[in-house]
Design a protein around this motif. Structure first.
Motif, PDB file in Angstrom:
ATOM      1  N   THR A 119      29.262  -7.524 -12.111  1.00  0.00           N
ATOM      2  CA  THR A 119      27.973  -8.001 -12.631  1.00  0.00           C
ATOM      3  C   THR A 119      27.166  -8.777 -11.590  1.00  0.00           C
ATOM      4  O   THR A 119      26.013  -9.113 -11.840  1.00  0.00           O
ATOM      5  N   HIS A 120      27.774  -9.078 -10.443  1.00  0.00           N
ATOM      6  CA  HIS A 120      27.035  -9.774  -9.393  1.00  0.00           C
ATOM      7  C   HIS A 120      25.998  -8.844  -8.768  1.00  0.00           C
ATOM      8  O   HIS A 120      26.241  -7.660  -8.584  1.00  0.00           O
ATOM      9  N   VAL A 121      24.857  -9.426  -8.461  1.00  0.00           N
ATOM     10  CA  VAL A 121      23.775  -8.702  -7.799  1.00  0.00           C
ATOM     11  C   VAL A 121      23.650  -9.253  -6.386  1.00  0.00           C
ATOM     12  O   VAL A 121      23.616 -10.479  -6.192  1.00  0.00           O
ATOM     13  N   VAL A 122      23.591  -8.366  -5.414  1.00  0.00           N
ATOM     14  CA  VAL A 122      23.393  -8.765  -4.018  1.00  0.00           C
ATOM     15  C   VAL A 122      22.074  -8.155  -3.601  1.00  0.00           C
ATOM     16  O   VAL A 122      21.921  -6.928  -3.588  1.00  0.00           O
ATOM     17  N   GLU A 123      21.079  -9.011  -3.279  1.00  0.00           N
ATOM     18  CA  GLU A 123      19.763  -8.463  -2.945  1.00  0.00           C
ATOM     19  C   GLU A 123      19.066  -9.250  -1.849  1.00  0.00           C
ATOM     20  O   GLU A 123      19.281 -10.444  -1.679  1.00  0.00           O
ATOM     21  N   TYR A 124      18.237  -8.517  -1.126  1.00  0.00           N
ATOM     22  CA  TYR A 124      17.416  -9.110  -0.061  1.00  0.00           C
ATOM     23  C   TYR A 124      16.351  -9.984  -0.716  1.00  0.00           C
ATOM     24  O   TYR A 124      15.714  -9.582  -1.683  1.00  0.00           O
ATOM     25  N   ALA A 125      16.140 -11.196  -0.181  1.00  0.00           N
ATOM     26  CA  ALA A 125      15.117 -12.099  -0.712  1.00  0.00           C
ATOM     27  C   ALA A 125      13.895 -12.156   0.201  1.00  0.00           C
ATOM     28  O   ALA A 125      12.771 -11.944  -0.245  1.00  0.00           O
ATOM     29  N   HIS A 126      14.111 -12.428   1.498  1.00  0.00           N
ATOM     30  CA  HIS A 126      13.002 -12.532   2.452  1.00  0.00           C
ATOM     31  C   HIS A 126      13.578 -12.699   3.859  1.00  0.00           C
ATOM     32  O   HIS A 126      14.791 -12.798   4.030  1.00  0.00           O
ATOM     33  N   ASP A 127      12.705 -12.743   4.848  1.00  0.00           N
ATOM     34  CA  ASP A 127      13.116 -13.051   6.223  1.00  0.00           C
ATOM     35  C   ASP A 127      12.894 -14.548   6.448  1.00  0.00           C
ATOM     36  O   ASP A 127      11.906 -15.107   5.967  1.00  0.00           O
ATOM     37  N   ASP A 128      13.804 -15.184   7.187  1.00  0.00           N
ATOM     38  CA  ASP A 128      13.582 -16.585   7.509  1.00  0.00           C
ATOM     39  C   ASP A 128      12.691 -16.695   8.750  1.00  0.00           C
ATOM     40  O   ASP A 128      12.237 -15.684   9.303  1.00  0.00           O
ATOM     41  N   GLU A 129      12.455 -17.914   9.216  1.00  0.00           N
ATOM     42  CA  GLU A 129      11.549 -18.133  10.345  1.00  0.00           C
ATOM     43  C   GLU A 129      12.076 -17.550  11.649  1.00  0.00           C
ATOM     44  O   GLU A 129      11.319 -17.343  12.592  1.00  0.00           O
ATOM     45  N   LYS A 130      13.378 -17.248  11.731  1.00  0.00           N
ATOM     46  CA  LYS A 130      13.954 -16.654  12.939  1.00  0.00           C
ATOM     47  C   LYS A 130      14.014 -15.129  12.863  1.00  0.00           C
ATOM     48  O   LYS A 130      14.500 -14.485  13.780  1.00  0.00           O
ATOM     49  N   GLY A 131      13.565 -14.568  11.751  1.00  0.00           N
ATOM     50  CA  GLY A 131      13.606 -13.118  11.585  1.00  0.00           C
ATOM     51  C   GLY A 131      14.928 -12.618  11.013  1.00  0.00           C
ATOM     52  O   GLY A 131      15.172 -11.422  10.991  1.00  0.00           O
ATOM     53  N   HIS A 132      15.774 -13.543  10.541  1.00  0.00           N
ATOM     54  CA  HIS A 132      17.041 -13.155   9.919  1.00  0.00           C
ATOM     55  C   HIS A 132      16.794 -12.823   8.448  1.00  0.00           C
ATOM     56  O   HIS A 132      15.875 -13.356   7.825  1.00  0.00           O
ATOM     57  N   TYR A 133      17.634 -11.971   7.890  1.00  0.00           N
ATOM     58  CA  TYR A 133      17.504 -11.581   6.487  1.00  0.00           C
ATOM     59  C   TYR A 133      18.187 -12.616   5.595  1.00  0.00           C
ATOM     60  O   TYR A 133      19.324 -12.999   5.844  1.00  0.00           O
ATOM     61  N   VAL A 134      17.485 -13.041   4.572  1.00  0.00           N
ATOM     62  CA  VAL A 134      18.057 -13.962   3.589  1.00  0.00           C
ATOM     63  C   VAL A 134      18.470 -13.126   2.383  1.00  0.00           C
ATOM     64  O   VAL A 134      17.652 -12.421   1.799  1.00  0.00           O
ATOM     65  N   ILE A 135      19.759 -13.217   2.038  1.00  0.00           N
ATOM     66  CA  ILE A 135      20.333 -12.419   0.962  1.00  0.00           C
ATOM     67  C   ILE A 135      20.822 -13.361  -0.134  1.00  0.00           C
ATOM     68  O   ILE A 135      21.511 -14.346   0.154  1.00  0.00           O
ATOM     69  N   GLN A 136      20.475 -13.067  -1.376  1.00  0.00           N
ATOM     70  CA  GLN A 136      20.938 -13.860  -2.510  1.00  0.00           C
ATOM     71  C   GLN A 136      22.008 -13.079  -3.271  1.00  0.00           C
ATOM     72  O   GLN A 136      21.873 -11.876  -3.484  1.00  0.00           O
ATOM     73  N   VAL A 137      23.067 -13.788  -3.676  1.00  0.00           N
ATOM     74  CA  VAL A 137      24.115 -13.205  -4.513  1.00  0.00           C
ATOM     75  C   VAL A 137      24.131 -14.003  -5.810  1.00  0.00           C
ATOM     76  O   VAL A 137      24.290 -15.218  -5.792  1.00  0.00           O
TER      77      VAL A 137
END
Length: 171
Positions: A119-137
């Motif tokens: 039931t966990h969802v793993v999804e892309y949220a946004h890019d941070d200021e360094k251009g890294h991907y922020v992922i929420q679980v």
């Protein structure tokens, strides 16, 4: 029961009244075809260009959505779409391995595979200021099945470096 002209006309009137409400109740979303009725002219270095009629841009909420291939090719840049990673490359392809957002999601899923439930969802949220991907679980937990009340339980926020694939927790 015998059908006559009165019954037939009555059926048409009743059907018309019942189904005329559908058009009124339909949401007022703009039709993509409406934007194609007025072709846009694009200018590249002062020269007007128009794409083929089957790839026109559309206007939606005061934004013009333009076919990216048309724009890139008029800027003399090649366009490559990678369906596997859902990535669009305009111009040069990166010489070093770069992880796409979809690949970053898969890296996080693999790292926490034994700890996450289905039931966990793993999804892309946004890019941070360094251009890294922020992922929420997270997962949505229903606490009252009768009323449907629920809340979101966050497992964690993670940053994925697109160059190395390294995963770090934001907490």
């Amino acid at each position: 029961m015998k059908w006559d002209i009165k019954s037939f006309l009555g059926g048409i009137v009743v059907g018309s009244v019942l189904f005329s409400g559908i058009a009124i109740a339909a949401p007022a979303f703009p039709d993509a075809e409406e934007g194609m009725k007025t072709p846009f002219t694009y200018y590249f270095d002062g020269l007007p260009k128009s794409p083929n009629s089957d790839v026109q841009g559309i206007m939606y909420k005061n934004s013009v959505y333009v076919p990216i291939r048309f724009v890139a090719e008029n800027l003399n840049k090649p366009v490559i779409y990678d369906a596997r990673t859902k990535s669009i490359f305009i111009g040069k392809i990166p010489s070093a391995k770069m992880y796409s957002k979809m690949e970053a999601i898969e890296l996080v899923k693999k790292k926490f595979a034994g700890k996450l439930s289905p039931t966990h969802v793993v999804e892309y949220a946004h890019d941070d200021e360094k251009g890294h991907y922020v992922i929420q679980v997270y997962q949505t937990v229903v606490n009252n099945f009768q009323s449907g009340d629920s809340y979101t339980s966050t497992y964690g926020w993670f940053v994925v470096n697109p160059n190395t694939g390294e995963i770090k927790s934001l907490l």
